[in-house]
Design a protein around this motif. Sequence first.
Motif, PDB file in Angstrom:
ATOM      1  N   HIS A  35       0.830  -1.209   0.000  1.00 20.87           N
ATOM      2  CA  HIS A  35       0.000   0.000   0.000  1.00 20.87           C
ATOM      3  C   HIS A  35       0.868   1.265   0.000  1.00 20.87           C
ATOM      4  N   ARG A  49       2.233   1.909  -3.515  1.00 15.09           N
ATOM      5  CA  ARG A  49       1.198   2.455  -4.389  1.00 15.09           C
ATOM      6  C   ARG A  49       1.003   3.948  -4.142  1.00 15.09           C
ATOM      7  N   LYS A  50       1.133   4.353  -2.891  1.00 15.53           N
ATOM      8  CA  LYS A  50       0.911   5.758  -2.508  1.00 15.53           C
ATOM      9  C   LYS A  50       1.938   6.702  -3.128  1.00 15.53           C
ATOM     10  N   ALA A  75      -4.343  -4.976  -2.891  1.00 16.91           N
ATOM     11  CA  ALA A  75      -3.505  -3.808  -2.587  1.00 16.91           C
ATOM     12  C   ALA A  75      -3.644  -2.716  -3.640  1.00 16.91           C
TER      13      ALA A  75
END
Length: 325
Positions: free
Chosen positions: A228, A231-232, A288
């Motif tokens: 996660h 991805r941010k 995710a």
Amino acid sequence: MITQSSTFFSHKLPWAAVFLISCASAMGEFSGYRPRSPFTRAVLARLQEDTVHRDSKHEHWYRVDTSKLSEEMCDRFVPLDQDEETTEFLDHCLEKSDWIFTQVFQSLAQTLLGLFMTKTSINGLLGRGSMFVLSHQQFEKLLRLSPVRKAENLIDLGAGDGEVTKVMASYFSNTYVTEMSPPMRRVLSYKGFQVAEVDSWDNGTTTYDVISCLNLLDRCDKPVSMLHTMRKVLRPDTGRVLVALVIPFRPYVEFDSEDHVPTENLRITGATFEEQVAQLTTGVFQPAGFEVEAFTRVPYLCEGDLKHSFYVLNDALFVLKAVKS
């Protein structure tokens, strides 16, 4: 383990080792004698093992049974094979494993240092255990990048000694790395990489075109949170994540863990490479927020020692892109 390269087995042992092995081999051939020295037996067994690999191109390292995959995953499979750069790494492993006295010293040092240091830190301190995951050509093929037209930012998480990072760095204007091991951090800094802090690389000040996470998710405490986080901070639309995982999946937390069991568990089941790839795709990456753009199978290679010239594990290598919310 290599192509039919004439240079692959052109290595030379120190004269003392050659003498010992020649004598042991001759006695074994003519009198049934088995060398009593563990050292001689180990070196002799390694040379015999190397002979087995001499003429092999090791297709099995890259083989995937596509009949066991969905049609969608078959379309995303990128077949690779052992190329010249991989052969050069293996050639280097053979040469280095023949440094008998260096290998003996490192073996003794590893035993002593292992009482209070992690294996990664020991390797960083001794300058041993370099890894190989993919070549320049394979990296270009998977990510469709060119060294002529560079992307902006790469970060390699858990970069180790930076040898794998070097393969990727030439395609980016800026290369950042993270690493938990203090000795490895010093090695990375010495090699000129920008070493980011493990607790602040994701603070939002930098957006990454490619995030490399090679053989880290099975070694970190919170792999779900890691996905996660990546991805941010990934560049929207064009950013990609490169993930490698050893299959069969066996998590082991090396740093800051007493029982070496991760806090977050990636529940990966399946008895075969193909089954675990499918589980990773639907049960780990999709929740995710990622989609598998491409994947392949490669050998995860490591420099060896007196017993083996190199070590190899099966890696599933994925190119992930973020799914739009």
